[in-house]
Design a protein around this motif. Structure first.
Motif, PDB file in Angstrom:
ATOM      1  N   ALA A 176       0.865  -1.176   0.000  1.00 39.06           N
ATOM      2  CA  ALA A 176       0.000   0.000   0.000  1.00 39.06           C
ATOM      3  C   ALA A 176       0.902   1.226   0.000  1.00 39.06           C
ATOM      4  N   ALA A 177       0.993   1.890  -1.152  1.00 43.36           N
ATOM      5  CA  ALA A 177       1.947   2.980  -1.345  1.00 43.36           C
ATOM      6  C   ALA A 177       1.253   4.327  -1.196  1.00 43.36           C
ATOM      7  N   ARG A 178       1.702   5.090  -0.207  1.00 43.33           N
ATOM      8  CA  ARG A 178       1.175   6.438  -0.006  1.00 43.33           C
ATOM      9  C   ARG A 178       2.067   7.418  -0.773  1.00 43.33           C
ATOM     10  N   LEU A 179       1.488   8.075  -1.798  1.00 48.67           N
ATOM     11  CA  LEU A 179       2.277   8.861  -2.735  1.00 48.67           C
ATOM     12  C   LEU A 179       1.811  10.316  -2.762  1.00 48.67           C
ATOM     13  N   TYR A 180       2.776  11.236  -2.998  1.00 45.35           N
ATOM     14  CA  TYR A 180       2.418  12.643  -3.157  1.00 45.35           C
ATOM     15  C   TYR A 180       3.428  13.286  -4.092  1.00 45.35           C
ATOM     16  N   TRP A 181       3.059  14.445  -4.649  1.00 45.04           N
ATOM     17  CA  TRP A 181       3.926  15.139  -5.598  1.00 45.04           C
ATOM     18  C   TRP A 181       4.029  16.638  -5.293  1.00 45.04           C
TER      19      TRP A 181
END
Length: 505
Positions: free
Chosen positions: A15-20
């Motif tokens: 479960a990958a928590r991603l932001y940019w």
């Protein structure tokens, strides 16, 4: 869609928590993620009967070097950017069976998943267990759960006339707009089903809760040519929102097409607009029947801890029996509350009722599948006070029943008492009558006027709510009948009668 699936026994999920942006968003929090994923793992262990175990690794917030457009509107591009960022952060996506990308910054209205495949995209905040279960279902090869909507002669029916599929229309299946279980046909495809009874002969069958069937029968499967019907029992609320009526659910699959939930209670919407408010309330109510185009009749006999379902073959249908009107009584608000018993539907669920008051002939239609609503408020007809009667007819997709036997409506007048003179009293030829009146306990309608006569001679009248002082002049001599009348605001009159002895002088 049909065919066996082979879901793995052990699934390793990243479960990958991603932001940019410059900093990560506040949702989903690590605690929320763990809670939702733990519940999802518990769900799959239960729904698979211990045949699948989900092992979850939750990443910290990982920054991706990609635009919002790439992460929110592309699949290949977002997976490439995510994979690169995760590797750089010390994770190894290739070692996992499933990759779930959490991109809350997208603020999208829906999520997505490969069908089948290993990647899913969770694109809004706090998705909850239902969304995660749904997307992982796609990864295993399950499509969306469908419903079927049928219309005949301009009205909604269960099966017949013109039918159209509704994607997401099964709000009682995890692959629809639901927080519920997988349906029995999906469990069979996954190899996770319990005991499925193939019904080839008429009979009555006992069904367990589809979610907790254990060794009891989880569903019925009824085949007729290229069509298969599935019957299961859902005693718990399943749609994501709204108030619904759980119960016996019927699904069909035609020639290997999608499994479709049948609206076995047409005309009973929940007020939920998506995907179909009527289809959301689809359970076949107790005492009601559905007869398929193949002349298979399915009847819900009883529900409770288990459901009892009767199946018959080579059945024909007819209009319902005539209802029985149980009561028609005046109530507050200036009308009658008419109540009746739901009749035998003769093979097709009752869709509604027509209540007619006589002598006016005015009718009221009550949309009421199976008798969920067997009463209606009918406005008061003052021109026919005391002589209004009511009849009821029932409708199914074969047509209208005969009329019920008529029942006269009950009306309620004021409570009346005469405080003077006393019954049997000796009075002069000219005497006063004191009257007290109060509203009745059913309609609470206030008294509006009073009048009286002694023998054949009229006394005075008086308007208002009382008490009343009426004068009876020139009363006939001897023993006479004194009758007092009090009318309420609805025009209903109460008569009070007593005997007086009028003196000669």
């Amino acid at each position: 869609m049909s065919g066996k699936l082979r879901p793995p026994e052990h699934v390793r999920l990243l479960a990958a928590r991603l932001y940019w942006d410059a900093r990560p968003p506040s949702y989903p929090s690590l605690r929320e993620m763990h809670t939702d994923l733990r519940r999802t793992a518990t769900y799959y262990a239960h729904v698979s009967r211990g045949r699948q175990h989900l092992h979850v690794t939750v990443s910290r917030w990982v920054h991706v070097r990609a635009s919002a457009d790439t992460m929110c509107n592309t699949q290949i591009g977002s997976v490439r950017a995510a994979t690169t960022a995760l590797r750089r952060a010390g994770y190894h996506p290739g070692r996992f069976d499933r990759l779930m990308l959490f991109t809350e910054q997208c603020r999208a209205a829906s999520s997505a998943a490969q069908l089948p495949g290993r990647v899913s995209w969770i694109r809004y905040a706090s998705p909850g267990m239902a969304t995660l279960v749904h997307e992982l279902g796609h990864n295993m090869g399950l499509g969306h759960a469908y419903g079927v909507v049928c219309r005949q002669d301009g009205r909604r029916v269960a099966l017949g006339g013109t039918c159209l599929p509704v994607e997401y229309g099964d709000s009682w299946d995890a692959m629809g707009h639901s927080k519920g279980f997988f349906s029995a046909p999906e469990l069979v495809r996954l190899g996770w089903a319990g005991k499925i009874r193939d019904v080839r002969r008429s009979g009555t069958f006992r069904l367990a809760d589809v979610q907790h069937s254990r060794s009891a029968e989880q569903a019925l499967r009824i085949r007729s040519g290229g069509t298969t019907y599935w019957v299961e029992y859902q005693p718990q609320h399943s749609p994501v929102i709204g108030r619904t009526i759980p119960g016996v659910m019927i699904r069909r699959q035609v020639d290997g097409g999608p499994v479709e939930l049948v609206d076995a209670s047409p005309g009973n919407p929940t007020g939920i607009s998506y995907p179909d408010g009527d289809l959301t309330n689809s359970a076949l109510p107790v005492g009601s029947s559905l007869t398929t185009p193949e002349h298979i009749r399915i009847t819900t006999v009883a529900t409770g801890r288990h459901a009892k379902v009767r199946v018959g073959f080579d059945r024909t249908t007819a209009v319902p029996d005539a209802p029985v009107v149980r009561s028609a009584a005046q109530v507050g608000g200036g009308g009658y509350q008419v109540r009746w018993d739901a009749p035998t539907d003769n093979g097709q669920i009752v869709l509604g009722y027509r209540v007619t008051s006589w002598p006016s002939g005015r009718s009221t239609y009550v949309r009421s599948p199976a008798g969920y609503h067997t009463s209606v408020h009918v406005p008061l007809d003052k021109s026919a006070i005391g002589r209004t009667t009511f009849t009821v007819r029932a409708l199914n997709q074969d047509g209208w029943s005969a009329r019920s036997d008529p029942l006269r409506g009950t009306v309620y007048g004021p409570n009346v008492s005469v405080t003077s003179p006393a019954s049997g009293a000796r009075v002069a030829r000219g005497f006063a009558v004191t009257v007290e009146a109060t509203p009745d306990s059913h309609t609470h309608s206030p008294p509006t006027s009073a009048w009286a006569e002694v023998g054949s001679v009229a006394c005075t009248s008086e308007d208002g709510s009382g008490p009343y002082d009426l004068m009876c002049a020139r009363a006939p001599r001897g023993r006479q009948i004194l009758t007092v009348h009090v009318e309420n605001a609805y025009g209903v009159t109460t008569d009070f009668t007593m005997t007086v002895l009028v003196r000669r002088h």
